[in-house]
Write a protein that holds these residues in place. Structure first.
Motif, PDB file in Angstrom:
ATOM      1  N   ARG A   1       9.034   1.583  16.889  1.00 45.23           N
ATOM      2  CA  ARG A   1      10.032   2.570  17.317  1.00 45.23           C
ATOM      3  C   ARG A   1       9.974   3.792  16.421  1.00 45.23           C
ATOM      4  O   ARG A   1      10.063   4.927  16.891  1.00 45.23           O
ATOM      5  N   GLY A   2       9.830   3.578  15.104  1.00 40.70           N
ATOM      6  CA  GLY A   2       9.713   4.705  14.190  1.00 40.70           C
ATOM      7  C   GLY A   2       8.486   5.544  14.445  1.00 40.70           C
ATOM      8  O   GLY A   2       8.488   6.765  14.226  1.00 40.70           O
ATOM      9  N   LEU A   3       7.434   4.905  14.928  1.00 37.86           N
ATOM     10  CA  LEU A   3       6.191   5.609  15.258  1.00 37.86           C
ATOM     11  C   LEU A   3       6.224   6.228  16.654  1.00 37.86           C
ATOM     12  O   LEU A   3       5.283   6.929  17.033  1.00 37.86           O
ATOM     13  N   GLU A   4       7.294   5.940  17.407  1.00 37.15           N
ATOM     14  CA  GLU A   4       7.407   6.366  18.810  1.00 37.15           C
ATOM     15  C   GLU A   4       6.221   5.874  19.635  1.00 37.15           C
ATOM     16  O   GLU A   4       5.722   6.553  20.533  1.00 37.15           O
ATOM     17  N   ASP A   5       5.790   4.668  19.311  1.00 36.65           N
ATOM     18  CA  ASP A   5       4.671   4.018  20.005  1.00 36.65           C
ATOM     19  C   ASP A   5       5.255   3.159  21.130  1.00 36.65           C
ATOM     20  O   ASP A   5       5.704   2.037  20.912  1.00 36.65           O
TER      21      ASP A   5
ATOM     22  N   LEU B   1       9.785 -11.427  12.305  1.00 35.18           N
ATOM     23  CA  LEU B   1       8.559 -10.622  12.245  1.00 35.18           C
ATOM     24  C   LEU B   1       8.433  -9.713  13.456  1.00 35.18           C
ATOM     25  O   LEU B   1       8.023  -8.545  13.337  1.00 35.18           O
ATOM     26  N   PHE B   2       8.774 -10.208  14.632  1.00 34.13           N
ATOM     27  CA  PHE B   2       8.710  -9.379  15.829  1.00 34.13           C
ATOM     28  C   PHE B   2       9.711  -8.224  15.744  1.00 34.13           C
ATOM     29  O   PHE B   2       9.417  -7.095  16.151  1.00 34.13           O
ATOM     30  N   GLU B   3      10.894  -8.499  15.215  1.00 35.40           N
ATOM     31  CA  GLU B   3      11.897  -7.436  15.078  1.00 35.40           C
ATOM     32  C   GLU B   3      11.445  -6.392  14.060  1.00 35.40           C
ATOM     33  O   GLU B   3      11.658  -5.177  14.254  1.00 35.40           O
ATOM     34  N   GLU B   4      10.817  -6.849  12.966  1.00 32.06           N
ATOM     35  CA  GLU B   4      10.276  -5.902  11.983  1.00 32.06           C
ATOM     36  C   GLU B   4       9.200  -5.031  12.631  1.00 32.06           C
ATOM     37  O   GLU B   4       9.185  -3.797  12.468  1.00 32.06           O
ATOM     38  N   SER B   5       8.309  -5.653  13.376  1.00 33.50           N
ATOM     39  CA  SER B   5       7.236  -4.918  14.037  1.00 33.50           C
ATOM     40  C   SER B   5       7.806  -3.945  15.059  1.00 33.50           C
ATOM     41  O   SER B   5       7.370  -2.779  15.140  1.00 33.50           O
ATOM     42  N   LEU B   6       8.776  -4.373  15.841  1.00 30.66           N
ATOM     43  CA  LEU B   6       9.395  -3.495  16.841  1.00 30.66           C
ATOM     44  C   LEU B   6      10.027  -2.279  16.172  1.00 30.66           C
ATOM     45  O   LEU B   6       9.885  -1.151  16.660  1.00 30.66           O
ATOM     46  N   GLY B   7      10.723  -2.488  15.056  1.00 35.63           N
ATOM     47  CA  GLY B   7      11.328  -1.367  14.344  1.00 35.63           C
ATOM     48  C   GLY B   7      10.294  -0.359  13.880  1.00 35.63           C
ATOM     49  O   GLY B   7      10.505   0.868  13.966  1.00 35.63           O
ATOM     50  N   LEU B   8       9.152  -0.842  13.400  1.00 32.16           N
ATOM     51  CA  LEU B   8       8.081   0.056  12.962  1.00 32.16           C
ATOM     52  C   LEU B   8       7.499   0.833  14.140  1.00 32.16           C
ATOM     53  O   LEU B   8       7.264   2.047  14.045  1.00 32.16           O
TER      54      LEU B   8
ATOM     55  N   LEU C   1       0.826  -1.210   0.000  1.00 29.96           N
ATOM     56  CA  LEU C   1       0.000   0.000   0.000  1.00 29.96           C
ATOM     57  C   LEU C   1       0.859   1.259   0.000  1.00 29.96           C
ATOM     58  O   LEU C   1       1.925   1.304   0.628  1.00 29.96           O
ATOM     59  N   THR C   2       0.379   2.267  -0.696  1.00 33.17           N
ATOM     60  CA  THR C   2       1.019   3.586  -0.698  1.00 33.17           C
ATOM     61  C   THR C   2      -0.020   4.634  -0.333  1.00 33.17           C
ATOM     62  O   THR C   2      -1.082   4.684  -0.957  1.00 33.17           O
ATOM     63  N   PRO C   3       0.241   5.464   0.692  1.00 34.00           N
ATOM     64  CA  PRO C   3       1.440   5.450   1.535  1.00 34.00           C
ATOM     65  C   PRO C   3       1.449   4.261   2.486  1.00 34.00           C
ATOM     66  O   PRO C   3       0.411   3.663   2.744  1.00 34.00           O
ATOM     67  N   LEU C   4       2.621   3.943   3.000  1.00 36.79           N
ATOM     68  CA  LEU C   4       2.773   2.808   3.902  1.00 36.79           C
ATOM     69  C   LEU C   4       2.033   3.075   5.212  1.00 36.79           C
ATOM     70  O   LEU C   4       2.225   4.119   5.838  1.00 36.79           O
ATOM     71  N   ASP C   5       1.189   2.157   5.587  1.00 36.16           N
ATOM     72  CA  ASP C   5       0.502   2.214   6.877  1.00 36.16           C
ATOM     73  C   ASP C   5       1.381   1.474   7.884  1.00 36.16           C
ATOM     74  O   ASP C   5       1.284   0.258   8.057  1.00 36.16           O
ATOM     75  N   ARG C   6       2.256   2.212   8.549  1.00 39.40           N
ATOM     76  CA  ARG C   6       3.229   1.578   9.446  1.00 39.40           C
ATOM     77  C   ARG C   6       2.555   0.897  10.636  1.00 39.40           C
ATOM     78  O   ARG C   6       2.976  -0.174  11.064  1.00 39.40           O
TER      79      ARG C   6
END
Length: 213
Positions: free
Chosen positions: A107-111, A98-105, A67-72
Motif C-alpha cells: 500500500r505504501g508503494l501504491e502497488d 506476515l501477509f498484513e505486513e506485506s500488504l502494508g508495504l 538493509l539501509t535504505p529499506l527495500d520495501r
C-alpha cells in the motif's frame, strides 16, 4: 534474473540449482543475497521442501529488515512468501501477520497488483481458518481489483473463490471460476496453475458423475 521465467515454466529444479550456486557467491549482508534467498525459498516451497524454504525466506526477511535504505518491495515479497510457508505449517496467526505486513508495504508503494495478491492471501488464511464469510469478503475484493486493473493473472484468487463456491454447492459458478483460471494460466503458460485448475475441474465433473470427463 531468470527466476520468474523458471517459476512460470515449472523449471523449478533447474532454477533452484542455479540459485543455490549464485547465493554462495554473495556477501553475507548484501541486497543481492536477500533477493536470491527470496527466489530460492519460493522455489523450494513450490517443490514441497518446506524446511530449507523457511530457513532461506526467514534469512531473506531479516536481511531486508536490516538493509539501509529499506527495500520495501523486496521485504514485501519475502514476507509474502514466508507467510505462505507459515500457512502451510498451519501457523495461521503467523501467516496473517506476515501477509498484513506485506500488504502494508505494498500500500505504501501504491502497488495495486501486490495489494490485490495480499488481500487474496488474507482470504486464503481466513478460508483455512474456517472463517468462510471473511474469506469470501477478501477474495471478492481481490477479484474486483483484478477486474478493475484488467489484470491478466490472479489465478490464485479464481481458484480459491472457486473452492468456496464448490464447498457451498455452487458448482456452476465454481466451474466458471476454474475455467477462467485455466484460460489465464494457459495464456501465461503457467504449468502449475494449469495443473491446479484441471485438478479442480475434475472435482466438479466427479460431483456431476461425469466420470469420463
Amino acid at each position: 534474473m531468470l527466476a520468474p521465467f523458471w517459476f512460470d515454466h515449472a523449471s523449478l529444479q533447474l532454477g533452484r540449482r542455479w540459485l543455490e550456486r549464485a547465493v554462495t557467491k554473495q556477501e553475507a549482508a548484501s541486497p543481492r543475497r536477500a533477493h536470491l534467498l527470496r527466489h530460492l525459498g519460493r522455489f523450494a516451497w513450490q517443490q514441497g521442501d518446506i524446511q530449507p524454504a523457511r530457513a532461506w525466506l526467514e534469512e531473506s526477511v531479516e536481511l531486508f529488515r536490516t538493509l539501509t535504505p529499506l527495500d520495501r518491495t523486496g521485504l514485501a515479497q519475502s514476507a509474502h512468501f514466508l507467510g505462505h510457508i507459515r500457512a502451510d505449517q498451519r501457523d495461521y496467526a503467523g501467516a496473517r501477520a506476515l501477509f498484513e505486513e506485506s500488504l502494508g508495504l505494498f500500500r505504501g508503494l501504491e502497488d495495486k497488483s501486490g495489494q490485490r495478491t495480499l488481500i487474496g492471501d488474507l482470504g486464503f488464511v481466513a478460508y483455512h481458518s474456517g472463517d468462510y464469510p471473511i474469506a469470501r469478503k477478501y477474495l471478492e475484493t481481490s477479484l474486483t481489483l483484478i477486474r478493475q486493473e484488467s489484470d491478466k493473472r490472479g489465478e490464485d484468487v479464481f481458484l480459491r473463490l472457486g473452492d468456496l463456491e464448490r464447498l457451498a454447492g455452487n458448482y456452476d459458478r465454481a466451474e466458471a471460476l476454474y475455467l477462467e483460471t485455466l484460460d489465464r494460466a494457459r495464456a501465461a503458460d503457467s504449468k502449475l496453475y494449469i495443473a491446479s485448475s484441471l485438478h479442480k475441474l475434475g472435482y466438479v465433473s466427479r460431483h456431476r458423475l461425469d466420470l469420463d470427463k
